[in-house]
Design a protein around this motif. Structure first.
Motif, PDB file in Angstrom:
ATOM      1  N   GLY A 143       0.814  -1.210   0.000  1.00 17.33           N
ATOM      2  CA  GLY A 143       0.000   0.000   0.000  1.00 17.33           C
ATOM      3  C   GLY A 143       0.848   1.261   0.000  1.00 17.33           C
ATOM      4  O   GLY A 143       0.554   2.240  -0.693  1.00 17.33           O
ATOM      5  N   SER A 147       0.870   3.873  -3.138  1.00 15.15           N
ATOM      6  CA  SER A 147       0.418   5.246  -2.882  1.00 15.15           C
ATOM      7  C   SER A 147       1.521   6.260  -3.171  1.00 15.15           C
ATOM      8  O   SER A 147       1.247   7.348  -3.683  1.00 15.15           O
ATOM      9  N   TRP A 155      -5.205   3.729   1.247  1.00 20.87           N
ATOM     10  CA  TRP A 155      -6.317   2.785   1.376  1.00 20.87           C
ATOM     11  C   TRP A 155      -6.754   2.274   0.014  1.00 20.87           C
ATOM     12  O   TRP A 155      -6.936   1.070  -0.192  1.00 20.87           O
ATOM     13  N   ALA A 158      -4.020  -0.076  -1.642  1.00 23.25           N
ATOM     14  CA  ALA A 158      -3.935  -1.391  -1.002  1.00 23.25           C
ATOM     15  C   ALA A 158      -5.187  -2.214  -1.278  1.00 23.25           C
ATOM     16  O   ALA A 158      -5.116  -3.419  -1.563  1.00 23.25           O
ATOM     17  N   ILE A 383      -5.275  -3.771   7.128  1.00 20.42           N
ATOM     18  CA  ILE A 383      -4.744  -2.494   6.641  1.00 20.42           C
ATOM     19  C   ILE A 383      -4.806  -1.386   7.701  1.00 20.42           C
ATOM     20  O   ILE A 383      -3.782  -0.765   8.002  1.00 20.42           O
TER      21      ILE A 383
END
Length: 538
Positions: A143, A147, A155, A158, A383
């Protein structure tokens, strides 16, 4: 820092289209029984096996971490990338026993060699370890990479990756995982190799890189008095952990069990061993180059973990940036797919089938799909937990393998090489080993609040490499002692499962599975390992 161009996005989009096409083709193939779903019908060739081994090993956290080691002065960690000799050990030493026994999983092999209790222990332990470490760490690190590279929300990045990977893993099983990993390996190698070549040239060649580094920076061998990486404990512990990971862990071994025969499986490990050497040049070297460029004032980053992404975005032209980014996405997705598939196999074969031995094959395949979906959901649930977890604990989740590997490695090695080892010795080693590992981890995490003169403070403060080496010796002594004090296993219990119990027919059959090509290939891999060790001296 440069941004992705339209051409970069076209390349990334093309990667996903190719992956989707391969996944759809595989999903439409027959998946009617457990051998099809969990082991691709035991019909994979050496190229796919080797590529799958490599792709399973290389995750986003691996890429970023290895480049960070190169940029952050942790060159001794290079030794973990020299485990190519252990990959081929899987093919030459362990695979014939695994394949001949017809097992689907490593816990199932322990039951064949010892008893059902060892199978239950390793099954449950492996599932918990995968969910708590491999799934969480891979999703979290992936993630962050996505990102930061694609400039999208953590978020969202991922979540999309976990869901896409989960879909083709659930529907296609091991065959989908293996064939997509073969594609992902090619993309990852081409992308990262391009970055290495471009970045080294931008630094004035390899001589220009070395000139910009401190004297002795490239030496991977530290004295035994070094507080972080003493060379002897580093060699011993990395070999112990490597034997566990490459030769006994379901995550890796399942790829070899899917080969169409022992010869293809062994050649797959030789090819996988050759590929295993590539991360040194694909990820470690770019990290070293990033440091050299920083020292020259041509690059700027705050943390060594940012070195790879910074180098990528500043030194790669448009289009090629997208290729490397696609390679990083491939690394993340292949690791996730392997974890999902291995968890599904362990749950279905070692737990559900043991509880429901009469379940039809079609039901087991469906249970496998549901189990994969459940692990995907757990990955998503992890996560927010990993987002809020402390950096210190995250590091310990990464290094915990040094504590769980010694007892498992001891049991498998002794189980195959010493036929006198029995189920009592194996079970005692696994149980007591888990207890010692837990005490060590807790002591290490909480030692700052302990009395410096206490036993647990000292126990938790020992260098982890030194501790793991002594811990392995303890496990070996424990396993042998308990076995010798209890009844020996019967001849039927060990027949064909240890070196000392092989029949002449089995020895002859094993000799027929390799040729001069396999021997020469293995020697080439070992020669490259030695060459790299010598190159990173002084």
């Amino acid at each position: 820092m440069n941004q992705f161009s339209t051409l970069d996005w076209v390349v990334i989009g093309s990667y996903f289209l190719l992956l989707t096409a391969v996944a759809i083709w595989v999903v439409t193939r027959k998946q009617s029984n457990t051998e099809d779903y969990f082991l691709a019908g035991r019909n994979l060739g050496w190229f796919v096996v080797g590529a799958s081994i490599f792709a399973s090993n290389i995750g986003s956290e691996h890429v970023v971490g290895l480049a960070g080691s190169g940029a952050g002065g942790k060159i001794p960690l290079l030794i973990y990338e020299l485990h190519a000799w252990l990959v081929i050990t899987l093919g030459w030493v362990f695979l014939p026993f695994y394949y001949r026994s017809g097992v689907f999983t490593m816990p199932e092999f322990l039951e064949r060699r010892f008893n059902a209790s060892t199978r239950w222990f390793l099954s449950i332990f492996s599932l918990l370890a995968y969910v708590l470490t491999k799934v969480s760490v891979t999703v979290y690190a992936g993630g962050i990479v996505i990102s930061s590279l694609l400039h999208i929300d953590f978020w969202f990045g991922a979540l999309i990756t976990v869901i896409l990977t989960g879909i083709y893993t659930v529907l296609g099983g091991m065959r989908a995982v293996a064939y997509t990993e073969a594609i992902q390996t090619v993309i990852l190698v081409i992308g990262a190799a391009t970055l290495t070549i471009v970045s080294v040239q931008s630094a004035g060649g390899w001589s220009g890189v070395k000139e910009a580094l401190p004297a002795g920076y490239m030496n991977m061998w530290r004295p035994n008095t070094d507080p972080d990486f003493p060379w002897l404990p580093l060699v011993l512990t990395s070999s112990i952990v490597g034997t566990w990971y490459w030769c006994t862990d379901q995550y890796i071994v399942q790829r070899v069990l899917a080969a169409r025969n022992i010869q293809q499986g062994r050649r797959g490990t030789i090819f996988g061993g050759l590929l295993k050497l590539l991360p040194i040049f694909l990820f470690l070297v770019p990290g070293i180059v990033a440091l050299a460029l920083k020292n020259k004032g041509e690059l700027d980053w705050n943390s060594p973990d940012q070195a790879f992404a910074t180098l990528l975005m500043n030194k790669m032209p448009g289009g090629l940036r997208g290729l490397v980014a696609a390679g990083l996405l491939a690394a993340l997705m292949s690791s996730l797919a392997s974890i999902f598939n291995s968890c599904s196999t362990l749950f279905t074969v070692d737990i559900y089938k043991k509880l429901r031995p009469d379940a039809p094959e079609s039901q087991l395949v469906n249970v496998g799909r549901v189990a994969t979906g459940f692990v995907v959901i757990l990955g998503i649930a992890w996560i927010p937990i990993m987002q809020n977890i402390s950096g210190v604990l995250y590091e310990y989740l990464q290094s915990v393998q040094s504590y769980i590997a010694p007892p498992i490695t001891a049991v498998f090695l002794l189980g195959i090489f010493f036929k006198r080892i029995n189920s009592q010795g194996a079970m005692a080693t696994l149980l007591i080993g888990l207890l010692v590992a837990a005490v060590r981890l807790v002591s290490e995490l909480s030692r700052n609040s302990m009395d410096p003169n206490s036993f647990f403070y000292t126990f938790g403060s020992i260098n982890f490499l030194t501790f793991a080496a002594w811990f392995f010796l303890f496990c070996v002594i424990l396993c042998v002692t308990v076995s010798m004090l209890t009844p020996a296993p019967t001849a039927d219990q060990v027949r064909g499962l240890t070196f000392g119990s092989l029949s002449e027919e089995q020895k002859a059959a094993n000799r027929a599975t390799y040729s001069a090509v396999d021997i020469i290939g293995s020697l080439v891999v070992i020669a490259i390992v030695v060459l790299v060790m010598v190159s990173f001296t002084g």
